[in-house]
Design an enzyme around this catalytic site. Structure first.
Site, PDB file in Angstrom:
ATOM      1  CE  LYS A  58      19.289  -0.516 -16.190  1.00 50.17           C
ATOM      2  NZ  LYS A  58      18.982  -0.416 -17.627  1.00 50.17           N
TER       3      LYS A  58
ATOM      4  NE  ARG B 248      24.656   5.386 -24.555  1.00 47.61           N
ATOM      5  CZ  ARG B 248      23.621   5.124 -25.338  1.00 47.61           C
ATOM      6  NH1 ARG B 248      23.332   5.927 -26.343  1.00 47.61           N
ATOM      7  NH2 ARG B 248      22.876   4.054 -25.126  1.00 47.61           N
TER       8      ARG B 248
HETATM    9  N1  BES Z   1      23.169  -1.723 -18.907  1.00 45.97           N
HETATM   10  C1  BES Z   1      22.139  -1.203 -19.731  1.00 45.97           C
HETATM   11  C2  BES Z   1      21.918  -1.994 -20.995  1.00 45.97           C
HETATM   12  C3  BES Z   1      21.417  -3.390 -20.891  1.00 45.97           C
HETATM   13  C4  BES Z   1      20.144  -3.640 -20.445  1.00 45.97           C
HETATM   14  C5  BES Z   1      22.184  -4.427 -21.343  1.00 45.97           C
HETATM   15  C6  BES Z   1      19.661  -4.903 -20.412  1.00 45.97           C
HETATM   16  C7  BES Z   1      21.721  -5.697 -21.319  1.00 45.97           C
HETATM   17  C8  BES Z   1      20.449  -5.943 -20.842  1.00 45.97           C
HETATM   18  C9  BES Z   1      22.460   0.226 -20.159  1.00 45.97           C
HETATM   19  O1  BES Z   1      23.176   0.961 -19.244  1.00 45.97           O
HETATM   20  C10 BES Z   1      21.167   0.899 -20.419  1.00 45.97           C
HETATM   21  O2  BES Z   1      20.428   1.062 -19.489  1.00 45.97           O
HETATM   22  N2  BES Z   1      20.899   1.279 -21.663  1.00 45.97           N
HETATM   23  C11 BES Z   1      19.705   1.894 -22.033  1.00 45.97           C
HETATM   24  C12 BES Z   1      20.051   3.066 -22.914  1.00 45.97           C
HETATM   25  C13 BES Z   1      18.908   3.976 -23.200  1.00 45.97           C
HETATM   26  C14 BES Z   1      18.502   4.697 -21.940  1.00 45.97           C
HETATM   27  C15 BES Z   1      19.325   4.956 -24.281  1.00 45.97           C
HETATM   28  C16 BES Z   1      18.855   0.887 -22.788  1.00 45.97           C
HETATM   29  O3  BES Z   1      19.419   0.093 -23.533  1.00 45.97           O
HETATM   30  O4  BES Z   1      17.655   0.873 -22.572  1.00 45.97           O
HETATM   31 MN    MN Z   2      21.952   1.953 -17.837  1.00 42.05          MN
END
Ligand code: BES
Ligand code: MN
Ligand code: ZN
Length: 461
Positions: free
Chosen positions: A242, A316
């Protein structure tokens, strides 16, 4: 620390809740100096506005708290709660409130507003405390406030002190208090016990922060309720790392676990007649030589294979194995809670808890429950045509469909492939970005009160 009601005392400061419409009548009942004082202070009974009146000895003799008008009440919730922060330290009791104001909401709001995360503070400020108003269900409200405080404490605690082992410790402490049992499968034992996705996501973490599956059970009779919470103690994104701006808040990525533990606290403290199971895959999505990689293909507990197209779609994955385990036992209802997607936040913002279910009666019970207890929820669809988006071809499933369309829905559809039949999934944010009444800035539970309120309907209790 959870806030509690003050013991009833004769000296409690009488407090009037008042709307702008009710203000003239209240003024007429006051002596001239008090009325002049209110006018001098510009008191208009605006939402959250507070004034105190002196007694003849110069102590605080009374307090008046503004509730705002009907428009303010539509726009906000727990409007009386800011009094808990704004009034001077002391013990207050509600002496009068306009008709139609729920004293249960006032009391709960006061306790939720009084929450402070003081683990890292040397001093905690003295608070304005409330005597439980007559006629409210003080036991229930205290249980809810305590459960919510647990959720907030767990989320607010930084990842250095809230790794997978610390989530386990929190579950054990909770279980001990209510006579629940806890079984935990940790580290390489996850491989032999067949939780491959939990192991894979969590294996790059340091040994003392090894991945684990926490399985807590409570209650011997009644319908079975299984709660599954995403316990990603820190989400770096893994190798598809990230950016710093997105990683900043990722200590909260165990917000689902924190929320189901808070809800479990409420259920157990109230002694609800059900059999509760709480499953938490607790991992750190870390970066190291043995981190899982983009394009790895994993075989899940359920047997479905998953192509990893983004290591940042880790929630997930760990939930998939936990949901598969949940499905190996017949529960009346399975609910997962997870800070699963940024897309959910984009869709509904931080104030609403989006949830998915194919069960119409469950959906309406949860929506009604949320409205009744000021815990706003919003149903999003398990839109089956989008199933095609999570099927890449190389494996049964794709954890991160390209295109970025309907991200919260495709994540929910992914979970549905692993979940038992009667299933509700919450994609929560778990964080209050700016303080609002009853919601200090920081970790926050979402959906737990709505579910608690709906449980009699959901499970025919
Ligand atoms: N923990 C994050 C989602 C998240 C981010 C929740 C910011 C609340 C605030 C999750 O693990 C994630 O990174 N999801 C990605 C999925 C994508 C790579 C398909 C997302 O939502 O960008
Ligand atoms: Mn994530
Ligand atoms: Zn995550």
């Amino acid at each position: 620390m959870p806030a509690a009601f003050a013991p009833a005392t004769v000296n409690a400061i009488p407090t009037s809740l008042v709307t702008p419409e009710g203000l003239p009548a209240l003024m007429r009942g006051l002596a001239l100096p008090a009325r002049t004082w209110l006018e001098a202070q510009g008191f208009g009974a605006k939402a959250g506005q507070c004034v105190t009146l002196p007694s003849s000895e110069g102590t605080i003799g009374a307090a008046i708290v503004g509730l705002g008008d009907a428009n303010d009440q539509r726009r906000g919730r727990f409007l009386a709660a800011s009094a808990a922060s704004r009034l001077p330290a002391g013990i207050y009791r509600i002496a009068e409130a306009p008709p139609g104001i729920s004293l249960d909401e006032v009391a709960l709001g006061w306790l939720l507003e009084s929450y402070r995360f003081d683990r890292y503070r040397s001093q905690s400020p003295v608070k304005a405390q409330l005597v439980a108003p007559d006629g409210i269900d003080a036991t229930r409200i205290s249980a809810i406030a305590e459960g919510e405080a647990l959720t907030r404490d767990l989320i607010n605690t930084p990842a250095c002190d809230m790794g997978p082992a610390d989530v386990e410790a929190a579950a054990r402490t909770l279980a001990e208090r209510f006579g629940a049992t806890v079984e935990v499968t940790t580290g390489d034992a996850l491989i032999t016990a067949n939780f491959p996705l939990i192991h894979t996501v969590g294996r790059a973490a340091a040994a003392h922060r090894a991945p684990r599956l926490i399985d807590m059970r409570w209650g011997n009779t009644g319908p079975r309720l299984t709660l599954v919470g995403k316990g990603v103690c820190f989400d770096t994104g893994g190798l598809n790392i990230k950016p710093g701006s997105s990683m900043g808040l990722m200590k909260k990525d165990m917000g689902g676990a924190a929320t189901v533990l808070g809800l479990a606290h409420m259920v157990m403290a109230l002694g609800l007649p059900l059999r509760l199971r709480v499953l938490i895959p607790a991992v750190e999505n870390a970066i190291a030589g043995d981190a899982f990689r983009p394009q790895d293909i994993l075989t899940s507990r359920k047997g479905l294979t998953v192509e990893v197209n983004n290591t940042d779609a880790e929630g997930r994955l760990v939930l998939a194995d936990a949901l598969a385990l949940a499905g190996e036992e017949e529960a009346e209802l399975t609910i997962s809670m997870a800070t699963l997607t940024g897309a959910a936040r984009v869709a509904v913002g931080p104030d609403l808890a989006p949830f998915f279910t194919d069960d119409e009666s469950a959906a309406s019970a949860i929506s009604k429950g949320g409205a009744a207890v000021a815990d706003p929820v919003w149903r999003l669809p398990f839109h089956t045509p989008y199933d095609a988006m999570i099927e890449p071809g190389m494996a049964d499933l794709d954890n991160a469909p390209s295109g970025g369309m309907a991200g919260s829905i495709t994540a929910a559809l992914f979970l549905r492939r692993f979940a038992p039949a009667r299933y509700v999934h919450f994609d929560i944010y778990g964080w209050q970005p700016a303080a609002a009444p009853a919601r200090p800035k920081g970790g926050i539970g979402q959906g737990a009160r709505a579910v608690l309120q709906a449980l009699p309907d959901l499970l025919n209790l």
